[in-house]
Motif scaffolding. Structure first.
Motif, PDB file in Angstrom:
ATOM      1  N   THR A   1       1.788   6.691  -6.789  1.00  0.00           N
ATOM      2  CA  THR A   1       0.601   7.291  -7.383  1.00  0.00           C
ATOM      3  C   THR A   1       0.505   8.777  -7.081  1.00  0.00           C
ATOM      4  OG1 THR A   1      -0.568   5.183  -7.175  1.00  0.00           O
ATOM      5  CG2 THR A   1      -1.904   7.150  -7.563  1.00  0.00           C
ATOM      6  N   ASN A   2       0.754   9.158  -5.818  1.00  0.00           N
ATOM      7  CA  ASN A   2       0.615  10.556  -5.446  1.00  0.00           C
ATOM      8  C   ASN A   2       1.673  11.435  -6.090  1.00  0.00           C
ATOM      9  OD1 ASN A   2      -1.692  11.028  -3.596  1.00  0.00           O
ATOM     10  ND2 ASN A   2      -0.722   9.393  -2.436  1.00  0.00           N
TER      11      ASN A   2
ATOM     12  N   ILE B   1      -8.752   8.236  -4.447  1.00  0.00           N
ATOM     13  CA  ILE B   1      -8.187   9.309  -3.624  1.00  0.00           C
ATOM     14  C   ILE B   1      -8.398  10.693  -4.250  1.00  0.00           C
ATOM     15  CG2 ILE B   1      -5.986  10.294  -2.834  1.00  0.00           C
ATOM     16  CD1 ILE B   1      -5.193   7.580  -1.853  1.00  0.00           C
TER      17      ILE B   1
ATOM     18  N   TYR C   1      -5.921   3.939  -5.679  1.00  0.00           N
ATOM     19  CA  TYR C   1      -5.085   5.122  -5.470  1.00  0.00           C
ATOM     20  C   TYR C   1      -5.168   6.078  -6.653  1.00  0.00           C
ATOM     21  CZ  TYR C   1      -3.043   3.227  -1.245  1.00  0.00           C
ATOM     22  OH  TYR C   1      -2.881   2.762   0.019  1.00  0.00           O
TER      23      TYR C   1
ATOM     24  N   GLY D   1      -2.839  14.142  -1.003  1.00  0.00           N
ATOM     25  CA  GLY D   1      -2.876  12.742  -1.398  1.00  0.00           C
ATOM     26  C   GLY D   1      -2.187  11.835  -0.396  1.00  0.00           C
TER      27      GLY D   1
ATOM     28  N   GLN E   1      -6.275   5.864   4.437  1.00  0.00           N
ATOM     29  CA  GLN E   1      -6.736   4.610   3.846  1.00  0.00           C
ATOM     30  C   GLN E   1      -5.918   3.428   4.349  1.00  0.00           C
ATOM     31  OE1 GLN E   1      -4.791   2.798   1.279  1.00  0.00           O
ATOM     32  NE2 GLN E   1      -6.268   1.131   1.557  1.00  0.00           N
ATOM     33  N   ILE E   2      -4.603   3.596   4.415  1.00  0.00           N
ATOM     34  CA  ILE E   2      -3.732   2.511   4.873  1.00  0.00           C
ATOM     35  C   ILE E   2      -4.040   2.160   6.323  1.00  0.00           C
ATOM     36  CG2 ILE E   2      -1.345   1.894   5.410  1.00  0.00           C
ATOM     37  CD1 ILE E   2      -0.509   3.494   2.937  1.00  0.00           C
TER      38      ILE E   2
ATOM     39  N   PHE F   1       0.831  -1.208   0.000  1.00  0.00           N
ATOM     40  CA  PHE F   1       0.000   0.000   0.000  1.00  0.00           C
ATOM     41  C   PHE F   1       0.868   1.262   0.000  1.00  0.00           C
ATOM     42  CE2 PHE F   1      -3.763  -2.394   1.909  1.00  0.00           C
ATOM     43  CZ  PHE F   1      -4.537  -2.253   0.770  1.00  0.00           C
TER      44      PHE F   1
ATOM     45  N   GLY G   1      -4.001   9.025   1.638  1.00  0.00           N
ATOM     46  CA  GLY G   1      -3.477   7.671   1.482  1.00  0.00           C
ATOM     47  C   GLY G   1      -3.142   7.035   2.815  1.00  0.00           C
TER      48      GLY G   1
ATOM     49  N   TYR H   1       2.431   1.838  -3.466  1.00  0.00           N
ATOM     50  CA  TYR H   1       1.423   2.354  -4.395  1.00  0.00           C
ATOM     51  C   TYR H   1       1.086   3.804  -4.085  1.00  0.00           C
ATOM     52  CZ  TYR H   1      -0.078  -1.667  -7.182  1.00  0.00           C
ATOM     53  OH  TYR H   1      -0.144  -2.682  -8.099  1.00  0.00           O
ATOM     54  N   MET H   2       0.918   4.111  -2.782  1.00  0.00           N
ATOM     55  CA  MET H   2       0.529   5.459  -2.392  1.00  0.00           C
ATOM     56  C   MET H   2       1.571   6.484  -2.816  1.00  0.00           C
ATOM     57  SD  MET H   2      -0.011   7.101   1.395  1.00  0.00           S
ATOM     58  CE  MET H   2       1.768   7.056   1.655  1.00  0.00           C
TER      59      MET H   2
END
Length: 222
Positions: free
Chosen positions: A66-67, A143, A139, A158, A165-166, A59, A162, A62-63
């Motif tokens: 992506t951000n 988000i 993500y 973000g 969410q995690i 996670f 994130g 990815y976070m």
């Protein structure tokens, strides 16, 4: 940009909405949930928690990736912000349908797994998450629903969203891992409960998708 905005990059409403959406999504069956519950039941709670640690690292990867990309997108190609919001609504609607359809899979429809070492448990949890399209799409499309360009610092927003969410995902999954055996046994005796769980999460996801769909025209203004 005020000091208050820097101290709290996302609004309380956005934070609550992100937590609610993350909670609903984590209770929707997917590769991570199926793997973690299967591992916990077949090899014990410790194995499930080690696998969850690998999932958590996935996670985080990815976070961050992506951000960093989204921060560039918001500056260089602002109109894509609207596209990401629309895609996010469509993805939530898809998850709702997957949970509501008659052949949908329940959270505790588990499979037998061979016993693995600590290192392999961690690596498998990480790999399962990195190869999970649900995590990647979340993500990239979900988000951005809660990022407000007017507050500035989309990267910081973000990251905060994130992390929320995690945190939700790890806490809920840890509780499920700890109680997986007992819950699976309970649901095996009461299959209708599993069906209602799927229907409830499906309705909640559909409701979130509808609410966000109504906000896209307003919140997508750059």
């Amino acid at each position: 940009m005020t000091l208050a905005t820097l101290a709290s990059p996302v609004s309380a409403a956005a934070a609550v909405a992100m937590v609610f959406t993350a909670l609903t999504m984590v209770l929707t069956p997917g590769p991570n949930m199926i793997y973690l519950t299967s591992r916990s039941i077949s090899q014990g709670r410790r194995a499930g928690l080690i696998s969850l640690a690998g999932t958590g690292l996935g996670f985080i990867i990815y976070m961050l990736m992506t951000n960093l990309g989204l921060a560039v997108v918001f500056v260089a190609v602002p109109w894509l912000f609207i596209g990401l919001k629309v895609a996010g609504v469509a993805y939530l609607a898809h998850l709702a349908w997957q949970a509501l359809r008659p052949s949908g899979r329940g959270v505790f429809d588990v499979r037998d797994l061979s016993r693995d070492s600590t290192g392999r448990l961690f690596r498998t949890g990480l790999t399962t998450n990195l190869l999970n399209p649900k995590a990647a799409i979340m993500y990239l499309t979900v988000i951005p629903q809660f990022i407000d360009p007017q507050r500035g610092h989309p990267l910081l927003q973000g990251l905060v969203l994130g992390l929320l969410q995690i945190a939700v995902s790890l806490v809920v999954n840890a509780l499920i891992v700890m109680a997986a055996g007992a819950i699976a046994s309970f649901l095996a005796r009461r299959p209708s409960w599993a069906t209602w769980q799927r229907r409830t999460t499906g309705v909640l996801l559909g409701t979130v998708a509808l609410l966000l769909a109504g906000e896209v025209p307003d919140r997508a203004r750059i």
